[in-house]
Write an enzyme that holds these catalytic residues in place. Sequence first.
Site, PDB file in Angstrom:
ATOM      1  N   VAL A  11       0.825  -1.203   0.000  1.00  0.00           N
ATOM      2  CA  VAL A  11       0.000   0.000   0.000  1.00  0.00           C
ATOM      3  C   VAL A  11       0.864   1.261   0.000  1.00  0.00           C
ATOM      4  CG1 VAL A  11      -1.593   1.359   1.428  1.00  0.00           C
ATOM      5  CG2 VAL A  11      -2.035  -1.050   1.025  1.00  0.00           C
ATOM      6  N   THR A  85      -1.002  -3.933   9.653  1.00  0.00           N
ATOM      7  CA  THR A  85      -1.838  -4.137  10.849  1.00  0.00           C
ATOM      8  C   THR A  85      -2.227  -5.619  10.862  1.00  0.00           C
ATOM      9  OG1 THR A  85      -3.716  -3.372   9.509  1.00  0.00           O
ATOM     10  CG2 THR A  85      -2.745  -1.784  11.030  1.00  0.00           C
ATOM     11  N   LEU A 151      -7.207  -0.497  -2.865  1.00  0.00           N
ATOM     12  CA  LEU A 151      -6.533  -1.074  -4.036  1.00  0.00           C
ATOM     13  C   LEU A 151      -6.545  -2.601  -3.986  1.00  0.00           C
ATOM     14  CD1 LEU A 151      -3.569  -2.297  -3.092  1.00  0.00           C
ATOM     15  CD2 LEU A 151      -2.908   0.079  -3.147  1.00  0.00           C
ATOM     16  N   ASN A 206     -14.493  -5.224   2.819  1.00  0.00           N
ATOM     17  CA  ASN A 206     -13.758  -6.494   2.723  1.00  0.00           C
ATOM     18  C   ASN A 206     -14.606  -7.664   3.211  1.00  0.00           C
ATOM     19  OD1 ASN A 206     -11.556  -5.452   1.519  1.00  0.00           O
ATOM     20  ND2 ASN A 206     -10.166  -5.659   3.252  1.00  0.00           N
ATOM     21  N   ALA A 250     -16.614 -19.042  -7.912  1.00  0.00           N
ATOM     22  CA  ALA A 250     -16.288 -20.096  -6.946  1.00  0.00           C
ATOM     23  C   ALA A 250     -14.858 -20.548  -7.188  1.00  0.00           C
ATOM     24  CB  ALA A 250     -17.249 -21.257  -7.135  1.00  0.00           C
ATOM     25  N   CYS A 258      -5.471  -9.353   3.294  1.00  0.00           N
ATOM     26  CA  CYS A 258      -6.578  -8.531   3.818  1.00  0.00           C
ATOM     27  C   CYS A 258      -7.797  -9.314   4.291  1.00  0.00           C
ATOM     28  CB  CYS A 258      -6.983  -7.507   2.768  1.00  0.00           C
ATOM     29  SG  CYS A 258      -5.670  -6.300   2.468  1.00  0.00           S
ATOM     30  N   ARG A 325       0.672 -14.295   1.377  1.00  0.00           N
ATOM     31  CA  ARG A 325       0.066 -14.266   2.708  1.00  0.00           C
ATOM     32  C   ARG A 325      -1.317 -14.933   2.667  1.00  0.00           C
ATOM     33  NH1 ARG A 325       1.330  -7.980   4.253  1.00  0.00           N
ATOM     34  NH2 ARG A 325       1.003  -7.723   2.024  1.00  0.00           N
TER      35      ARG A 325
END
EC number: 1.1.1.22
Length: 428
Positions: A11, A85, A151, A206, A250, A258, A325
Amino acid sequence: MKVAVIGTGYVGLTTAVSLAMNGHQVIGIDLVEAKIVKLRQGISPIYEPGLEEALKQVLENGTLAFSTKLQEAADADVFFVCVGTPEAADGTADLRYLYSAVAAIEQMHQASPKRRVVVVKSTVPVGTGDKVAELLSGCRELSVASNPEFLREGSALYDALAPSRIVIGAGEPETREVMEELYKGVDAPRVVTTRANAELIKYASNAFLATRISFMNELARLSAALGTDIVTIAHGMGLDSRIGPEFLRAGVGYGGSCFPKDTIALLQLAAQNGISLGILEQVRKVNATQPVWFLQQLQPFVPDCRGKRIAVLGLAFKPDTDDIREAPSLAVLQALEEKGAAVFAYDPIATDAVRQKFPNVTYTKTAEEAVQGAHAALLITEWKECVQLDWEQVYQKMAQPVLLDGRNAWPAKIVKEAGFRYVGVGKS
Ligand SMILES: NC(=O)c1ccc[n+]([C@@H]2O[C@H](COP(=O)([O-])OP(=O)(O)OC[C@H]3O[C@@H](n4cnc5c(N)ncnc54)[C@H](O)[C@@H]3O)[C@@H](O)[C@H]2O)c1
């Protein structure tokens, strides 16, 4: 304007480059010296389409610089906080990097006070912006805004330059004016509101996107049992303007930096406020079991994985990023290793990061190499390098022509005609 961006990850770096491209004078700050050394040379430590070229350009123009020292950004008017975070052990958002960045800003500000705006771009629980404002209340010239980022990795720079919306959470009119000035010329709808509203807009967005994915993944299980086709069903649903076509695909589950952490952080925030978000709990359960459900489809073709060669194509959590991640590929590799399979994996970019976690997997340089002698090939990330294959060649290379398409991205009709046994997600 003069802008400092603290944290030069996915970011922060994208924000810094896009602000510099929009004519601001920007300095990117990071604690990691090695990153700053690379960035100064125009080398992006992350893979994002178009980012490195743009980085080189703004470095050359002199509109972007980098440093490990916040003092070097003392003349900036705006300080973006873009630090991580991550998920803490209890599922809440770990705000230690954020507070440490805020403490550094406070220290720098006290040494040379002037009018400045601190902008929290990191995704943070509702109330964090207010807490930051409280912590900085001793610095009269500082004000705090929340400006969450939307983004998408894989198209980060494009999204930063042409955002879907700009959400500005700030109380004081002067702070709102600074934010408007900063984004002047960026054509996107504005939502100017309180810091708390801005913070919840990010988590709610999200959580809703994750809900759509898990809804479709759960429906895909029913669709597979009924012998219907989830791709056609999604298409039919998406034509309804109240639903829309996005995020109805799917697959083998969502991942990334995130959705997994933001859904659990929102659940924790709700629990702290005595609210149970049952739908979101189910969203996470479906996502956690989706790779397991997907791998069950292998059973009829490879009843015992021990010693069998299985090709895994695509490791990044989505195409066009090196980010692994919470990637579903990790759950798939783990399960295959536990079953005793000999795993051959391929990814155009993310191999090195995965190798550190799974040193016993064999990593190949091409998808074709991975499928050599395989008893089944699994598509986990729909990179074009993993999707556009020479099927005749693949057929000849495999020990057993079995394809498990975790993204419904392989050409089902063509591969079936070529003699493969093909299983998609939520298809007969
Ligand atoms: N990655 C995404 O797609 C995305 C999208 C929207 C929002 N977000 C949110 O943005 C935030 C950042 O995410 P990211 O993916 O860019 O993280 P990241 O881990 O890629 O980058 C964070 C960077 O901050 C640096 N850093 C940490 N503490 C610092 C400090 N005190 N001073 C200077 N630098 C410091 C780290 O070294 C690292 O380079 C998170 O809150 C995330 O939830 C991420």
